[in-house]
Write a protein that holds these residues in place. Structure first.
Motif, mmCIF file in Angstrom:
data_model
loop_
_atom_site.group_PDB
_atom_site.id
_atom_site.type_symbol
_atom_site.label_atom_id
_atom_site.label_comp_id
_atom_site.label_asym_id
_atom_site.label_seq_id
_atom_site.Cartn_x
_atom_site.Cartn_y
_atom_site.Cartn_z
ATOM 1 N N VAL A 129 1.232 -1.146 -0.002
ATOM 2 C CA VAL A 129 -0.012 -0.323 -0.063
ATOM 3 C C VAL A 129 0.439 1.008 0.316
ATOM 4 C CG1 VAL A 129 -1.747 1.465 1.242
ATOM 5 C CG2 VAL A 129 -1.781 -1.159 1.207
ATOM 6 N N LEU A 143 -2.548 -0.149 -4.644
ATOM 7 C CA LEU A 143 -2.912 -1.495 -3.686
ATOM 8 C C LEU A 143 -2.313 -2.255 -4.867
ATOM 9 C CD1 LEU A 143 -6.443 -0.604 -2.671
ATOM 10 C CD2 LEU A 143 -4.298 -0.308 -1.630
ATOM 11 N N LEU A 152 -2.047 -8.004 -1.277
ATOM 12 C CA LEU A 152 -1.939 -6.930 -0.058
ATOM 13 C C LEU A 152 -3.244 -7.828 0.690
ATOM 14 C CD1 LEU A 152 -3.155 -5.178 1.450
ATOM 15 C CD2 LEU A 152 -4.977 -4.476 -0.310
ATOM 16 N N SER A 195 -1.017 0.457 6.035
ATOM 17 C CA SER A 195 0.139 1.330 4.852
ATOM 18 C C SER A 195 0.948 0.642 5.852
ATOM 19 C CB SER A 195 0.554 1.627 4.484
ATOM 20 O OG SER A 195 0.057 3.010 5.161
#
Length: 506
Positions: free
Chosen positions: A328, A342, A346, A470
């Motif tokens: 992120v 993104l 993730l 993040s």
């Protein structure tokens, strides 16, 4: 003949399903019995011991009691010394123990109805955006269909302008003041706490970090005292709300009899991406307007009027890993347009961060029965058979309510699967995503407000707030309900809670 065989096959399947259901029910009750036995084992062992002590005490004659008293009088110095030592140790214990942190109340910002942005209007706004091509518009449409967002999420004034115009610093500041002061005004009104009584202020917003800071804007608006301990957290993503609570907790452990205010939000004005890179377009569909203000206290007198007590905060940071660090990330595309990218990895990284986090959290909250099962499975896997699946602890035995960050439908689905939760456990997260969208670090407070509005929070219930951000980070906060919690005035759900939960499209 075919009809008969088909009916026989259906009957066999029905019998098999009934057999599987019966077996699962039996296993469920066996596990519940095991959990009850292990959890109450000390009590079950102490009861016979206490009975024996009582029986033996009843057998003592009056002469025996006089003999014991005479023995104590002969050793008066020893008894006095032991009593003095007990008093000193008790004093040291009570003076050195950690002070409890209470959540007096919290308030979530409810945007005005004219800022609601329906899916059709969102697509119309995107079509008017000069930076989007046909491929980008098609991608945005598909994301919106699968996002889990409803028709009542809100966006700032800048998204009411067609054709779109470049955001100004004044626009971002206007949005910040609207959300921030809207939530704080309600908080101070509901708690009857004066802003000058607040000794600690922690504010977090990831994208927008103006000068003067967000915390300075609050201090200026409410004329707070000059010796206030203020902090402004930036760039820490959607899990920064838990980080802010952790920082406030640490400050409250040092400064006695203080109030701490935590404000969590994200600024949408500077969060819009106008390019064509698909990994950076997703955030346009998910993030919406919102913010939450929380009042914490370490004063024992506030326990009577507080809603919750902070039990644990567990933070996990995977920033040392390159993939986790970059999954992120705010960056510029090839055309120089800024957005948040993104990564496709993730969800896998979030799963790894979750496992690391609950490895630390589990021993703190899980009953001993679950810890034993996990330990036995782990030993069996290492000593006998490497193919044995590791036991996944049942966190439903540790928590009554779950506030999973409403980062997106995929995030909620993944945690529901990994933690083996029931639909009712993720209801608050799904409905928050539907009604308010991804409000970043404040989403866990909208979820807690939903649970309160439904009247489900009872005294003694435990709440697990879990958020991802993040870096990559996974942070958990555990709260204990001190009363049967009722929704505060101006609860963000009060005008629509009767319509929820709604049926979501698959």
């Amino acid at each position: 003949m075919t009809s008969t065989s088909t009916n026989n096959g259906v009957e066999v399947q029905q019998r098999r399903r009934l057999s599987d259901f019966s077996r699962s029910v039996k296993l469920k009750y066996v596990k519940l019995g095991y959990h009850y036995l292990i959890s109450h084992l000390p009590t079950l062992c102490l009861v016979p011991l206490m009975c024996v002590i009582v029986v033996e005490a009843c057998r003592l004659s009056l002469d025996d009691i006089h003999a014991v008293w005479a023995q104590l009088q002969c050793n008066l110095f020893t008894v006095t010394l032991l009593c003095s030592l007990l008093v000193v140790l008790s004093t040291v214990y009570f003076m050195s123990r950690k002070r409890c942190v209470y959540l007096v109340d919290f308030s979530c910002y409810l945007p005005p109805s004219h800022l609601k942005i329906k899916h059709d209007y969102f697509m119309e706004y995107c079509k008017a955006e000069s930076g989007f091509d046909d491929s980008s518009l098609e991608f945005l449409g598909k994301i919106m269909e699968r996002s889990g967002l409803g028709e009542e999420t809100c966006a700032p004034e800048t998204m009411r302008s067609i054709p779109p115009r470049p955001p100004l610093i004044a626009d971002a500041r206007k949005e910040a003041e609207m959300v921030m002061f809207g939530a704080l005004d309600k908080l101070f009104a509901n708690t009857n706490v004066k802003p000058r009584d607040v000794g600690i202020l922690v504010v977090n917003c990831s994208i927008h970090n103006p000068t003067p800071s967000w915390s300075a804007m609050i201090i200026h608006k409410y004329k707070m005292r000059s010796n206030i301990k203020s902090f402004n957290l930036g760039g820490m993503g959607c899990s920064a709300g838990v980080i802010a609570v952790d920082l406030a907790k640490d400050m409250l452990r040092v400064h006695r009899n203080s109030y701490a205010v935590v404000f969590s939000t994200e600024n949408m004005t500077y969060n819009w991406y106008s390019g064509t890179k698909k990994s950076m377009l997703i955030s346009n569909c998910l993030f919406r307007l919102g913010g939450a203000a929380v009042l914490l206290s370490n004063n024992s007198w506030d326990r009577k009027r507080s809603k919750y007590e902070l039990v644990h905060v567990v933070r996990t940071h995977l920033g040392a890993d390159d993939k986790a660090f970059n999954c992120v990330k705010q960056e510029q595309d090839d055309d120089g347009k800024t957005g948040v990218s993104l990564s496709k990895e993730l969800m896998a990284i979030a799963g790894h961060a979750l496992k690391t986090n609950i490895t630390t959290l589990g021993p703190l909250v899980l009953p001993i029965s679950e810890q034993l099962l996990f330990f036995v499975t782990l030993v069996a896997k290492r000593l006998f058979n490497a193919k044995i699946k590791p036991y996944i602890p049942d966190f439903k035995l540790a928590f009554d309510h779950f506030c999973i960050h409403a980062g997106g439908r995929a995030v909620i689905d993944e945690l529901e699967k990994n933690l083996q939760l029931l639909p009712v456990h993720v209801e608050a997260s799904r409905m928050t995503l539907h009604r308010f969208g991804n409000t970043s670090s404040s989403s866990i407070w909208y979820e807690l407000a939903y649970t309160e509005a439904k009247g489900r929070m009872r005294k003694g219930d435990r709440v697990w707030q879990i958020a991802f951000g993040s870096g990559f980070k996974c942070n958990s906060a555990v709260w204990l309900a001190l009363v049967n919690v009722k929704p505060s005035p101006s609860n963000p759900w009060e005008d629509c809670i009767h319509r929820y939960p709604v049926q979501l499209q698959l």
